[in-house]
Scaffold this active site. Structure first.
Site, PDB file in Angstrom:
ATOM      1  N   ASP A  79       0.869  -1.164   0.000  1.00  0.00           N
ATOM      2  CA  ASP A  79       0.000   0.000   0.000  1.00  0.00           C
ATOM      3  C   ASP A  79       0.913   1.222   0.000  1.00  0.00           C
ATOM      4  OD1 ASP A  79      -1.733   2.095   0.462  1.00  0.00           O
ATOM      5  OD2 ASP A  79      -2.887   1.065   2.017  1.00  0.00           O
ATOM      6  N   TYR A 177     -10.218  16.287  -8.776  1.00  0.00           N
ATOM      7  CA  TYR A 177      -9.590  15.482  -9.825  1.00  0.00           C
ATOM      8  C   TYR A 177      -8.690  16.346 -10.693  1.00  0.00           C
ATOM      9  CZ  TYR A 177      -9.229  11.970 -13.538  1.00  0.00           C
ATOM     10  OH  TYR A 177      -8.759  11.061 -14.451  1.00  0.00           O
ATOM     11  N   THR A 212      -9.984  -1.242 -19.639  1.00  0.00           N
ATOM     12  CA  THR A 212      -9.622  -1.909 -18.392  1.00  0.00           C
ATOM     13  C   THR A 212     -10.769  -2.789 -17.908  1.00  0.00           C
ATOM     14  OG1 THR A 212     -10.506  -0.101 -17.054  1.00  0.00           O
ATOM     15  CG2 THR A 212      -8.194   0.078 -17.747  1.00  0.00           C
TER      16      THR A 212
END
Length: 310
Positions: A79, A177, A212
């Site tokens: 992580d 974003y 994807t």
């Protein structure tokens, strides 16, 4: 498949691809494996363990496929938001090889929990947890890069690639974003500046519209086929492999480059023999709007699948 790709010879090269359980990261790792590289495949999804958002794909499966294609895949549960995990990754690569030729910063957790609040909601309706997902993703890229760069500095040529997206001054449709994707590009530019006296190149790479697992789930739910400009994750991987093999890669230092443009420059195609152009935003359809629609469909598909399995 109509595949005429001749992968460059990257035997002896050592690479790290973050967030490579699935999607773009997996495609990059596989292309590097096909070129003969040793690839540390990092991510949070593991065989027999948890999978982020219950999506298919694990670091173990990607590493196995890297090896099957001729490289050496090494799965590492990591992580990158955890500095201890990044420090442990450094120690492992230093012990195993004492060097690193390529770092691909692909891990991005900003799309998680997308079904809870519309992705393109105005900023005053956005929860802080979404901003924190973006912030954590960027911080993770910074931290893993600062840990691993010392393994690259002694080399005659090494490469840092940040996977991101923006489109000039076009607003990406969602404040957080837009800010963090722009910041990702700017961070790579900063890396390049600090590395200017070394032989390490840092650049940002923008994929196009990638097919994807998340996109596949949306198409399955919608019953519609792919867009004309869609490409596979391995198209991005071929761009990265070509950059790593290029003795003149330093010419790209600090720049933002696109997969489609690199396909023309290095003369490669996607696995189907096509060469989708560089992706550009069109009209008023922002990237955030596209992502919001996509995430809502995927969430609905997952909910439907969970109900059917009960």
């Amino acid at each position: 498949m109509n595949d005429g790709w001749n992968p460059p010879g990257l035997g002896g090269s050592v690479a790290v691809v973050t967030g490579a359980s699935r999607g773009v990261g997996r495609g990059i790792a596989l292309a590097l494996g096909e070129a003969g590289a040793t690839v540390y495949v990092t991510g949070r999804s593991t065989r027999g363990g948890e999978r982020t958002e219950s999506l298919p794909g694990t670091v173990d499966e990607t590493a196995d496929e890297v090896t099957a294609r001729g490289g050496k895949g090494i799965a590492v549960r990591c992580d990158h938001r955890d500095p201890a995990d990044n420090a442990a990754l450094y120690e492992r690569i230093a012990a195993d090889h004492g060097r690193l030729d390529l770092l691909v910063n692909n891990a991005w957790g900003g799309y998680e929990r997308s079904a809870e609040v519309p992705f393109d909601a105005p900023y005053w309706k956005q929860p802080m947890w979404r901003y924190e997902l973006f912030e954590g993703s960027l911080r993770a890229q910074y931290d893993v890069t600062r840990h691993l760069t010392p393994l690259m500095l002694p080399l005659e040529r090494a490469l840092i690639v940040g996977i991101s997206f923006s489109d000039g001054d076009i607003y990406l449709g969602q404040v957080g974003y837009d800010v963090f994707k722009t910041a990702s590009d700017r961070m790579c530019k900063g890396f390049a500046h600090d590395l200017r006296k070394s032989k390490v190149t840092a650049l940002s790479l923008h994929p196009g519209f990638v097919r994807t697992e998340r996109v596949e789930a949306a198409w399955d739910a919608l019953g519609s086929g792919p867009a004309a400009v869609v490409h596979t994750p391995e198209y991005v991987g071929r761009a990265v492999a070509s950059l790593l093999a290029d003795p003149a890669v330093a010419e790209w230092n600090g720049q933002v480059v696109s997969t489609g443009d690199l396909a023309v420059h290095y003369d490669f195609e996607d696995v189907d023999g096509k060469r989708p152009p560089a992706f550009r935003l069109e009209g008023r359809m922002t990237l955030a709007t596209r992502m919001d629609r996509l995430n809502r469909v995927v969430a609905a598909a997952h909910a439907s699948g969970a109900q059917q399995s009960r």
